[in-house]
Design an enzyme around this catalytic site. Structure first.
Site, PDB file in Angstrom:
ATOM      1  N   HIS A 116      -3.288  -5.328   1.570  1.00 49.30           N
ATOM      2  CA  HIS A 116      -2.570  -5.593   3.105  1.00 49.30           C
ATOM      3  C   HIS A 116      -2.376  -7.143   3.382  1.00 49.30           C
ATOM      4  O   HIS A 116      -3.120  -7.610   4.199  1.00 49.30           O
ATOM      5  CB  HIS A 116      -2.992  -4.923   3.979  1.00 49.30           C
ATOM      6  CG  HIS A 116      -2.987  -3.322   3.808  1.00 49.30           C
ATOM      7  ND1 HIS A 116      -2.009  -2.792   4.365  1.00 49.30           N
ATOM      8  CD2 HIS A 116      -3.647  -2.507   3.360  1.00 49.30           C
ATOM      9  CE1 HIS A 116      -2.131  -1.340   4.261  1.00 49.30           C
ATOM     10  NE2 HIS A 116      -3.136  -1.209   3.450  1.00 49.30           N
TER      11      HIS A 116
ATOM     12  N   CYS B 221       0.731  -1.423   0.044  1.00 53.73           N
ATOM     13  CA  CYS B 221       0.049   0.074   0.007  1.00 53.73           C
ATOM     14  C   CYS B 221       0.697   1.314   0.112  1.00 53.73           C
ATOM     15  O   CYS B 221       1.421   1.501  -0.934  1.00 53.73           O
ATOM     16  CB  CYS B 221      -0.977   0.117   1.374  1.00 53.73           C
ATOM     17  SG  CYS B 221      -2.456   1.035   0.854  1.00 53.73           S
TER      18      CYS B 221
ATOM     19  N   GLU C 234      -0.580  -8.594   5.185  1.00 53.09           N
ATOM     20  CA  GLU C 234      -0.244  -8.610   6.800  1.00 53.09           C
ATOM     21  C   GLU C 234      -1.276  -8.703   7.508  1.00 53.09           C
ATOM     22  O   GLU C 234      -1.300  -8.961   8.736  1.00 53.09           O
ATOM     23  CB  GLU C 234       0.801  -7.570   7.181  1.00 53.09           C
ATOM     24  CG  GLU C 234       0.350  -6.228   7.369  1.00 53.09           C
ATOM     25  CD  GLU C 234      -0.059  -5.540   5.841  1.00 53.09           C
ATOM     26  OE1 GLU C 234       0.276  -6.217   4.907  1.00 53.09           O
ATOM     27  OE2 GLU C 234      -0.304  -4.359   6.029  1.00 53.09           O
TER      28      GLU C 234
HETATM   29  N1  GLN Z   1      -3.550   6.290   0.809  1.00 51.37           N
HETATM   30  C1  GLN Z   1      -2.189   6.017   1.633  1.00 51.37           C
HETATM   31  C2  GLN Z   1      -1.308   6.885   1.329  1.00 51.37           C
HETATM   32  O1  GLN Z   1      -1.197   7.350   0.222  1.00 51.37           O
HETATM   33  C3  GLN Z   1      -2.106   4.555   1.615  1.00 51.37           C
HETATM   34  C4  GLN Z   1      -2.967   3.746   2.113  1.00 51.37           C
HETATM   35  C5  GLN Z   1      -2.422   2.462   2.939  1.00 51.37           C
HETATM   36  O2  GLN Z   1      -1.284   2.202   3.143  1.00 51.37           O
HETATM   37  N2  GLN Z   1      -3.359   1.863   3.508  1.00 51.37           N
HETATM   38  O3  GLN Z   1      -0.195   6.728   1.615  1.00 51.37           O
END
Ligand code: GLN
Length: 194
Positions: free
Chosen positions: A177, A81, A179
């Protein structure tokens, strides 16, 4: 015998879940907050969180350029992410002025930040994932997607036709994610790359 020594960047984000997942996948997992710790690891996980905040903290802890150098040097890495956003070579919708997410260039790809978030804040689904035999349950939270990949980048998974998992050499990234589920197969894939 212990497995490879894998760091989890622990400035911000869901560090603990990655440490647990890596240990269950057979690695020796340690937190990384300073340069000596970065120097001591064979590979690094960049967790989910907030990519602009993480960039800001990387600068404050004087880790941004050393991390960029380790990646250029071939250090294996896995970003989920926000971590995927930071591993990109180009970021779209990078963030507000002065605290922008800065790409580390670990993977030749263009990532759009909060891409799914404009449609739906978070969602879950089962995805076919190249290299994993049965579908992976994926949790997306204000997730990015990948809009362009370079020739040497392998696409590992898609959601609604959007690229959400990629690998270039020993650098792996997922928009979701793993994890957060009990499934350790994506972490195992990374540990096996080391
Ligand atoms: N939207 C977040 C960002 O721009 C990422 C979201 C996440 O890691 N769950 O960093």
């Amino acid at each position: 015998m212990s497995g490879p020594r894998v760091g989890v960047l622990a400035l911000q984000g869901d560090t603990r879940e990655h440490l647990a997942a890596l240990r269950e996948a057979g690695a020796e997992a340690v937190t990384v907050r300073r340069l000596s710790e970065l120097d001591s690891v064979d590979g690094l996980v960049i967790p989910g969180g907030e990519s602009t905040a993480m960039t800001h903290l990387l600068q404050a802890f004087e880790l941004l350029e050393p991390l960029r150098a380790r990646l250029a040097d071939g250090m294996p890495a896995y970003g989920s992410c926000a971590g995927m956003i930071l591993l990109a070579s180009e970021i779209l919708d990078a963030g507000t002025a002065g605290r922008e997410a800065l790409p580390l260039g670990g993977i030749d790809m263009t990532v759009r930040r909060n891409a799914f978030g404009r449609q739906v804040d978070s969602f879950e689904g089962d995805l076919d994932f190249s290299g994993v035999d049965t579908p992976v349950h994926a949790v997306f939270i204000r997730a990015p997607w990948v809009e362009r990949v370079g020739e040497s980048v392998e696409v590992l998974a898609r959601a609604d036709d959007h690229i959400v998992a990629v690998r270039q050499g020993k650098v792996l990234a997922t928009a979701f994610h793993p994890e957060m589920t009990g499934d350790r197969r994506v972490h195992k894939l990374f540990v096996d790359l080391l």
